[in-house]
Design a protein around this motif. Structure first.
Motif, PDB file in Angstrom:
ATOM      1  N   GLN A 223      -4.945   6.655   5.253  1.00 58.22           N
ATOM      2  CA  GLN A 223      -6.340   6.391   4.934  1.00 58.22           C
ATOM      3  C   GLN A 223      -6.924   7.521   4.090  1.00 58.22           C
ATOM      4  OE1 GLN A 223      -8.996   6.047   8.365  1.00 58.22           O
ATOM      5  NE2 GLN A 223      -9.779   4.119   7.525  1.00 58.22           N
ATOM      6  N   SER A 224      -6.541   8.753   4.397  1.00 57.80           N
ATOM      7  CA  SER A 224      -7.071   9.902   3.666  1.00 57.80           C
ATOM      8  C   SER A 224      -6.538   9.978   2.244  1.00 57.80           C
ATOM      9  CB  SER A 224      -6.734  11.199   4.406  1.00 57.80           C
ATOM     10  OG  SER A 224      -5.376  11.559   4.226  1.00 57.80           O
ATOM     11  N   LEU A 225      -5.442   9.244   1.978  1.00 56.11           N
ATOM     12  CA  LEU A 225      -4.805   9.318   0.660  1.00 56.11           C
ATOM     13  C   LEU A 225      -4.991   8.049  -0.171  1.00 56.11           C
ATOM     14  CD1 LEU A 225      -1.472  10.954   1.888  1.00 56.11           C
ATOM     15  CD2 LEU A 225      -3.229  12.078   0.506  1.00 56.11           C
ATOM     16  N   LEU A 226      -5.776   7.114   0.328  1.00 58.33           N
ATOM     17  CA  LEU A 226      -5.918   5.825  -0.351  1.00 58.33           C
ATOM     18  C   LEU A 226      -6.569   5.957  -1.727  1.00 58.33           C
ATOM     19  CD1 LEU A 226      -6.907   3.310   2.468  1.00 58.33           C
ATOM     20  CD2 LEU A 226      -4.847   3.278   1.056  1.00 58.33           C
ATOM     21  N   THR A 227      -7.485   6.906  -1.896  1.00 61.33           N
ATOM     22  CA  THR A 227      -8.189   7.046  -3.161  1.00 61.33           C
ATOM     23  C   THR A 227      -7.644   8.229  -3.935  1.00 61.33           C
ATOM     24  OG1 THR A 227      -9.900   8.377  -2.101  1.00 61.33           O
ATOM     25  CG2 THR A 227     -10.287   6.009  -2.266  1.00 61.33           C
ATOM     26  N   PRO A 228      -7.606   8.139  -5.247  1.00 55.49           N
ATOM     27  CA  PRO A 228      -7.101   9.258  -6.057  1.00 55.49           C
ATOM     28  C   PRO A 228      -7.843  10.550  -5.754  1.00 55.49           C
ATOM     29  CG  PRO A 228      -7.384   7.295  -7.402  1.00 55.49           C
ATOM     30  CD  PRO A 228      -7.990   6.978  -6.058  1.00 55.49           C
ATOM     31  N   ALA A 229      -7.090  11.668  -5.794  1.00 54.24           N
ATOM     32  CA  ALA A 229      -7.609  13.023  -5.571  1.00 54.24           C
ATOM     33  C   ALA A 229      -8.020  13.270  -4.131  1.00 54.24           C
ATOM     34  CB  ALA A 229      -8.791  13.320  -6.496  1.00 54.24           C
ATOM     35  N   ALA A 230      -7.762  12.278  -3.225  1.00 52.22           N
ATOM     36  CA  ALA A 230      -8.084  12.502  -1.816  1.00 52.22           C
ATOM     37  C   ALA A 230      -6.971  13.280  -1.148  1.00 52.22           C
ATOM     38  CB  ALA A 230      -8.307  11.159  -1.113  1.00 52.22           C
TER      39      ALA A 230
ATOM     40  N   THR B  53       0.829  -1.202   0.000  1.00 44.81           N
ATOM     41  CA  THR B  53       0.000   0.000   0.000  1.00 44.81           C
ATOM     42  C   THR B  53       0.868   1.260   0.000  1.00 44.81           C
ATOM     43  OG1 THR B  53      -1.799  -1.139   1.153  1.00 44.81           O
ATOM     44  CG2 THR B  53      -1.780   1.263   1.283  1.00 44.81           C
ATOM     45  N   TYR B  54       1.947   1.226   0.759  1.00 44.06           N
ATOM     46  CA  TYR B  54       2.868   2.363   0.801  1.00 44.06           C
ATOM     47  C   TYR B  54       3.341   2.724  -0.603  1.00 44.06           C
ATOM     48  CZ  TYR B  54       7.230   4.956   1.657  1.00 44.06           C
ATOM     49  OH  TYR B  54       8.235   5.893   1.635  1.00 44.06           O
ATOM     50  N   PHE B  55       3.830   1.745  -1.331  1.00 50.34           N
ATOM     51  CA  PHE B  55       4.363   2.024  -2.661  1.00 50.34           C
ATOM     52  C   PHE B  55       3.251   2.412  -3.643  1.00 50.34           C
ATOM     53  CE2 PHE B  55       7.833  -0.594  -0.903  1.00 50.34           C
ATOM     54  CZ  PHE B  55       8.881   0.286  -1.133  1.00 50.34           C
ATOM     55  N   THR B  56       2.085   1.809  -3.487  1.00 53.54           N
ATOM     56  CA  THR B  56       0.963   2.159  -4.364  1.00 53.54           C
ATOM     57  C   THR B  56       0.592   3.626  -4.213  1.00 53.54           C
ATOM     58  OG1 THR B  56       0.084  -0.095  -4.317  1.00 53.54           O
ATOM     59  CG2 THR B  56      -1.443   1.661  -4.911  1.00 53.54           C
ATOM     60  N   VAL B  57       0.441   4.071  -2.966  1.00 54.18           N
ATOM     61  CA  VAL B  57       0.071   5.462  -2.712  1.00 54.18           C
ATOM     62  C   VAL B  57       1.199   6.405  -3.128  1.00 54.18           C
ATOM     63  CG1 VAL B  57      -0.526   7.141  -0.926  1.00 54.18           C
ATOM     64  CG2 VAL B  57      -1.516   4.841  -0.859  1.00 54.18           C
ATOM     65  N   ALA B  58       2.437   6.086  -2.747  1.00 49.12           N
ATOM     66  CA  ALA B  58       3.570   6.971  -3.049  1.00 49.12           C
ATOM     67  C   ALA B  58       3.748   7.150  -4.550  1.00 49.12           C
ATOM     68  CB  ALA B  58       4.839   6.408  -2.430  1.00 49.12           C
ATOM     69  N   GLU B  59       3.698   6.061  -5.287  1.00 47.61           N
ATOM     70  CA  GLU B  59       3.934   6.140  -6.728  1.00 47.61           C
ATOM     71  C   GLU B  59       2.787   6.856  -7.442  1.00 47.61           C
ATOM     72  OE1 GLU B  59       4.730   2.079  -7.717  1.00 47.61           O
ATOM     73  OE2 GLU B  59       6.604   2.080  -6.549  1.00 47.61           O
ATOM     74  N   ARG B  60       1.558   6.712  -6.954  1.00 41.58           N
ATOM     75  CA  ARG B  60       0.451   7.454  -7.539  1.00 41.58           C
ATOM     76  C   ARG B  60       0.615   8.953  -7.285  1.00 41.58           C
ATOM     77  NH1 ARG B  60      -3.830   6.110  -4.532  1.00 41.58           N
ATOM     78  NH2 ARG B  60      -3.963   8.196  -3.625  1.00 41.58           N
ATOM     79  N   LEU B  61       1.023   9.301  -6.063  1.00 44.30           N
ATOM     80  CA  LEU B  61       1.210  10.710  -5.733  1.00 44.30           C
ATOM     81  C   LEU B  61       2.407  11.321  -6.456  1.00 44.30           C
ATOM     82  CD1 LEU B  61       0.437  10.595  -1.899  1.00 44.30           C
ATOM     83  CD2 LEU B  61      -1.021  11.553  -3.695  1.00 44.30           C
ATOM     84  N   ASP B  62       3.399  10.486  -6.828  1.00 45.94           N
ATOM     85  CA  ASP B  62       4.503  10.983  -7.655  1.00 45.94           C
ATOM     86  C   ASP B  62       3.973  11.538  -8.971  1.00 45.94           C
ATOM     87  OD1 ASP B  62       6.511  10.314  -5.856  1.00 45.94           O
ATOM     88  OD2 ASP B  62       6.855   8.337  -6.736  1.00 45.94           O
ATOM     89  N   LYS B  63       2.955  10.885  -9.512  1.00 49.39           N
ATOM     90  CA  LYS B  63       2.404  11.277 -10.812  1.00 49.39           C
ATOM     91  C   LYS B  63       1.316  12.337 -10.673  1.00 49.39           C
ATOM     92  CE  LYS B  63       3.274   6.633 -12.652  1.00 49.39           C
ATOM     93  NZ  LYS B  63       2.658   5.378 -13.176  1.00 49.39           N
ATOM     94  N   THR B  64       0.450  12.161  -9.664  1.00 47.38           N
ATOM     95  CA  THR B  64      -0.668  13.082  -9.479  1.00 47.38           C
ATOM     96  C   THR B  64      -0.802  13.430  -8.001  1.00 47.38           C
ATOM     97  OG1 THR B  64      -1.828  12.006 -11.322  1.00 47.38           O
ATOM     98  CG2 THR B  64      -3.117  13.469  -9.909  1.00 47.38           C
ATOM     99  N   PRO B  65      -0.415  14.621  -7.573  1.00 45.24           N
ATOM    100  CA  PRO B  65      -0.547  14.996  -6.160  1.00 45.24           C
ATOM    101  C   PRO B  65      -1.992  14.958  -5.703  1.00 45.24           C
ATOM    102  CG  PRO B  65       0.943  16.487  -7.286  1.00 45.24           C
ATOM    103  CD  PRO B  65       0.291  15.642  -8.359  1.00 45.24           C
ATOM    104  N   ALA B  66      -2.177  14.807  -4.393  1.00 40.41           N
ATOM    105  CA  ALA B  66      -3.523  14.796  -3.815  1.00 40.41           C
ATOM    106  C   ALA B  66      -4.159  16.177  -3.899  1.00 40.41           C
ATOM    107  CB  ALA B  66      -3.452  14.332  -2.356  1.00 40.41           C
ATOM    108  N   ALA B  67      -5.446  16.222  -3.550  1.00 34.62           N
ATOM    109  CA  ALA B  67      -6.190  17.478  -3.641  1.00 34.62           C
ATOM    110  C   ALA B  67      -5.573  18.576  -2.786  1.00 34.62           C
ATOM    111  CB  ALA B  67      -7.641  17.243  -3.232  1.00 34.62           C
ATOM    112  N   ASP B  68      -4.956  18.205  -1.690  1.00 29.18           N
ATOM    113  CA  ASP B  68      -4.353  19.209  -0.807  1.00 29.18           C
ATOM    114  C   ASP B  68      -2.903  19.506  -1.165  1.00 29.18           C
ATOM    115  OD1 ASP B  68      -3.036  16.940   0.007  1.00 29.18           O
ATOM    116  OD2 ASP B  68      -3.412  17.218   2.150  1.00 29.18           O
TER     117      ASP B  68
END
Length: 464
Positions: free
Chosen positions: A302-309, A258-273
């Motif tokens: 938990q707050s970052l598990l879904t895209p754009a969260a 989960t760590y790598f899934t969230v981190a790598e997604r945020l590398d490409k698309t930052p969260a809403a905040d």
């Protein structure tokens, strides 16, 4: 000389969170440049909780909580109210301080603001090679701003050696022939320098959660990533046991994924905040300092598990570059860059990031990344060599799993100190052992040493 110090109420932020025990404060002048002791002076603000048992009082025990750049004025009151044993309170006047350049001592600043994009003492995770080159431009801009702001040339005098000299000036100002010392994290490096420069005025010494020498160098910074790899499994196990509440993974392996899934997604698309992969990795690193923070970390994940969260509160406070952060980062950079040589070519950092991204995939591409020391104006001044001879005895405390100062650091420092030191390794996780760590074995051994001078006969491992 002690009678010459004027003790008065400390600034409100020193005691506000640590009542009912409160400290008093006094100012101690020291030379800006010890090669010119009669020249310009700066001030150090010192705090004290005095022993109320003169028949049991041994002397003074000075504290440094780490950094460099961390405020230590509140340490006596903070630790006293966290459960520092009464026998220690009776045996010593507890002495805290803001080291040179920090906080309520004569402050020094680079004028770092949010626009420059430098917000922590660990460089950001470099998701690819281009990110190292981009960070190099930021690091160079920070170094140039420090040089431009430092019109009086004061930053070059922020060194571990000078901070160690300041400790001995404080001892003398208090009228004490010797001083005990407790240093945590970078405080262990400061203590090692103090011990090496002033072996004849040192009393009992405790190092907790250690750097490997009298300074933080590039190898030491890169070992932060090793600490993350060694400590993260404790959080992963904790989170897996609470999957029904946080949904981060049913097993430690799933939590790591989960760590790598969230981190790598945020590398490409930052969260809403605005939380990026680099910020997410930094937040995870910072929350591994103790299991008391695991719940907060799980909430951030938990707050970052879904895209754009993402929540506005998830970004580290340092991102906002408030004035105290500028001061702390200034002192961290000045001391770190002034103490030892750092590579000056970007290619070295690019190679290191590529190596550590594979070796320590969770955080290695952050701690190997380039920092402003590569462009620092001043050359290293006077690195202090650890002395392995002298009358002082040293107790070294170390958790087996520590996210910032891994256990190998304590082992390296133990080797350099030789037979004058004993190492207590605690089979536990987190940054900090004595009082805050909660291990009974380590607490009892340290208290016995501070109060009665009983150093373990050999290196010891304490079970969790």
């Amino acid at each position: 000389m002690a009678a010459g110090l004027k003790w008065a109420a400390c600034p409100a932020d020193v005691n506000a969170k640590t009542a009912p025990r409160t400290a008093q404060c006094a100012t101690v002048p020291v030379p800006l440049d010890y090669s010119d002791p009669g020249g310009a002076q700066i001030s150090l603000l010192v705090s004290r909780i005095a022993s109320t048992k003169p028949e049991k009082r041994r002397g003074i025990l000075m504290f440094n909580p780490g950094g460099p750049g961390g405020s230590g004025l509140d340490q006596p009151a903070f630790l006293a109210n966290k459960g520092l044993p009464a026998s220690v309170l009776d045996s010593y006047d507890l002495i805290g301080m803001d080291t040179r350049g920090v906080g309520h001592s004569t402050p020094m600043t680079c004028g770092l603001t949010e626009d420059i994009g430098y917000w922590a003492n660990v460089p950001p995770y470099a998701a690819d090679d281009a990110a190292v080159t981009a960070q190099a431009k930021i690091a160079e801009a920070v170094a140039k701003r420090c040089a431009a702001t430092d019109t009086g040339g004061r930053l070059q005098h922020l060194t571990t050696a000078n901070m160690a000299r300041d400790l001995d000036r404080i001892r003398a100002a208090l009228g004490e022939p010797k001083a005990g010392f407790y240093g945590a994290s970078y405080g262990s490096a400061l203590g090692a320098a103090y011990l090496s420069l002033f072996p004849d005025t040192i009393d009992r010494i405790v190092f907790d959660s250690n750097l490997a020498d009298t300074h933080l160098d590039r190898d030491g910074l890169r070992r932060f990533a090793r600490g993350v790899e060694e400590t993260f499994p404790d959080f992963a196990k904790w989170a897996a046991a609470r999957h029904a509440s946080y949904g981060l993974g049913r097993t430690p392996a799933q939590v790591r994924k989960t760590y790598f899934t969230v981190a790598e997604r945020l590398d490409k698309t930052p969260a809403a905040d605005g939380t990026t992969g680099a910020i997410f990795r930094y937040l995870t690193f910072a929350h591994l300092y103790g299991d008391i923070q695991y719940g907060a970390l799980a909430g951030i994940w938990q707050s970052l598990l879904t895209p754009a969260a993402g929540r506005a509160t998830s970004a580290p406070p340092a991102v906002r570059a408030a004035p105290p952060v500028d001061n702390a980062l200034t002192v961290f950079l000045a001391v770190t860059c002034n103490d030892v040589n750092w590579p000056e070519d970007v290619a070295t950092y690019r190679r290191g990031v590529a190596e550590d991204r594979k070796r320590y995939p969770m955080f290695g591409a952050a701690t190997a990344n380039i920092i402003p020391c590569a462009y620092w104006k001043h050359e290293p001044s006077e690195p202090v060599k650890v002395g392995n001879e002298g009358p002082a005895e040293v107790l070294i405390l170390q958790n087996r799993r520590d996210p910032v100062t891994p256990a190998v650091n304590a082992q390296l420092l133990r080797q350099k100190l030789g037979q004058r030191a004993k190492l207590v390794t605690v089979d536990d996780s987190g940054h900090g052992v004595y009082v805050l760590g909660g291990n009974a074995c380590a607490l009892n051994l340290t208290t016995a040493y501070l109060v009665g001078g009983k150093l373990p006969a050999r290196d010891i491992t304490c079970r969790s």
